[in-house]
Design an enzyme around this catalytic site. Structure first.
Site, PDB file in Angstrom:
ATOM      1  N   HIS A  83       0.785  -0.886  -0.415  1.00  0.00           N
ATOM      2  CA  HIS A  83       0.019  -0.191   0.092  1.00  0.00           C
ATOM      3  C   HIS A  83       1.148   1.368  -0.146  1.00  0.00           C
ATOM      4  CE1 HIS A  83      -2.617  -3.220   1.450  1.00  0.00           C
ATOM      5  NE2 HIS A  83      -3.740  -2.092   1.024  1.00  0.00           N
ATOM      6  N   HIS A 131       2.017  -4.118   8.649  1.00  0.00           N
ATOM      7  CA  HIS A 131       3.245  -4.018   8.315  1.00  0.00           C
ATOM      8  C   HIS A 131       4.374  -3.213   9.360  1.00  0.00           C
ATOM      9  CE1 HIS A 131       2.667  -5.091   4.943  1.00  0.00           C
ATOM     10  NE2 HIS A 131       0.941  -4.070   4.894  1.00  0.00           N
TER      11      HIS A 131
END
Length: 271
Positions: free
Chosen positions: A193, A235
Site C-alpha cells: 500500500h 506492517h
C-alpha cells in the site's frame, strides 16, 4: 630405662588413635592407592590411544567449537547495530499498532483505518484506471492512463516478488484480507500500500495539473495510507518506509519505459 618403657607403653595404650577402629585414620589404605595409580595409568594409556582412534572429523569439530563460541560471544559491530535497529523497529511498530484488534486503545477506529487502506489497494486502482481508459476520448488522456495501468501492474509484480524473497511477518498475527490475496500482498516487507500510494502520488504530481492544496492533500493521502498499515498491525515502520522508497523507484522505472501515444493506441486497438 626400664621405668620409662612401661610409661611409654601405658601412654600408647591410653592414646585413642591407637585403637583398632581408628587405625585407618593414621595409615593410608594400600588398596585405594593401588586403585588410583592403576586408574591413572589406564587413563594415561587410553588417552593417546583414543586420540589416535578418533577420526579427523571429530578432532576438527573439537577444534572449531571454541572458535564458534568466541564468535557468538563476540559478534560484529554490524550485527549488533542491525539487531538493535530491528528490535527498535519491532517495539515501535507494536506501540503504534493502536488499531491492531478490537481490544486495542483505538480499536473503535479500526474500520475507518481499514477503509483508508482500501483507497491505496491495487484492485480498486486498476479497476478505476480501466473504466477511465474506456471513457477517455483524448489521446493524451489515454496515454497517461495506459502508463498508469502499466505502473500499477509493475507495482503488484515487484512488491509480490520482494515479499516472497523476504517473507517477513508483521508485528501482529493478522491474516491478510481477500484483496491482499488477490494482489499477493501477504507478507510485510515491503508494504504494498505504501509503495502504491507513493508511486501514484508522484505520478499524478508529474502528469496532472493540480492546484497547490490538491498537491498537499495528495502527499498527505500517501503518508496516511502508508502509516495506516502500521496502525492496524499489518506492517512495521521500516516496511512502510521501504515501501515509499520502492514506490518512488517504480515511478522512475515507468518514466524510463514510458509508452508513447502510438504504442498506447496500438495496445488499445488490440484490447
Amino acid at each position: 630405662m626400664p621405668a620409662s618403657q612401661p610409661r611409654s607403653r601405658a601412654r600408647d595404650r591410653n592414646n585413642v588413635l591407637n585403637r583398632a577402629e581408628f587405625l585407618s585414620l593414621n595409615q593410608p589404605l594400600k588398596g585405594n592407592q593401588e586403585g588410583r595409580s592403576s586408574s591413572r595409568k589406564q587413563s594415561g594409556q587410553a588417552g593417546p590411544a583414543g586420540a589416535q582412534n578418533s577420526s579427523p572429523k571429530e578432532r576438527r569439530q573439537s577444534q572449531q567449537l571454541p572458535e564458534e563460541d568466541c564468535m557468538q560471544l563476540n559478534p560484529s559491530f554490524k550485527g549488533i547495530a542491525f539487531n538493535s535497529l530491528l528490535a527498535i523497529d519491532i517495539c515501535m511498530s507494536k506501540r503504534l499498532g493502536v488499531c491492531a484488534n478490537r481490544a486495542s486503545s483505538w480499536g473503535g477506529a479500526r474500520s475507518m483505518i481499514n477503509l483508508l487502506g482500501i483507497t491505496g489497494h491495487g484492485i480498486p486502482w486498476i479497476a478505476g484506471t480501466l473504466i477511465c481508459l474506456v471513457k477517455s476520448s483524448t489521446l493524451a488522456g489515454q496515454e497517461v492512463l495506459m502508463n498508469l495501468l502499466l505502473a500499477l501492474l509493475l507495482d503488484i509484480m515487484i512488491v509480490a516478488g520482494l515479499q516472497k524473497l523476504a517473507k517477513r511477518k508483521g508485528p501482529y498475527d493478522i491474516s491478510p484480507g481477500l484483496l491482499d490475496y488477490l494482489t499477493m500482498d501477504t507478507y510485510a516487507f515491503p508494504a504494498g500500500h505504501a509503495s502504491r500510494a507513493a508511486m501514484i502520488s508522484k505520478f499524478f504530481l508529474n502528469h496532472l495539473v493540480l492546484a497547490i492544496p490538491l498537491r498537499i492533500l495528495l502527499v498527505l493521502w500517501a503518508l496516511c495510507v502508508g502509516f495506516s498499515r502500521v496502525m492496524i498491525g499489518r506492517h512495521h515502520i521500516t516496511d512502510v518506509l521501504s515501501g515509499f522508497v520502492f514506490g518512488y523507484l517504480q515511478f522512475r522505472l515507468v518514466e524510463l519505459i514510458w509508452m508513447s501515444s502510438n504504442t498506447c493506441q496500438m495496445l488499445i486497438s488490440i484490447w
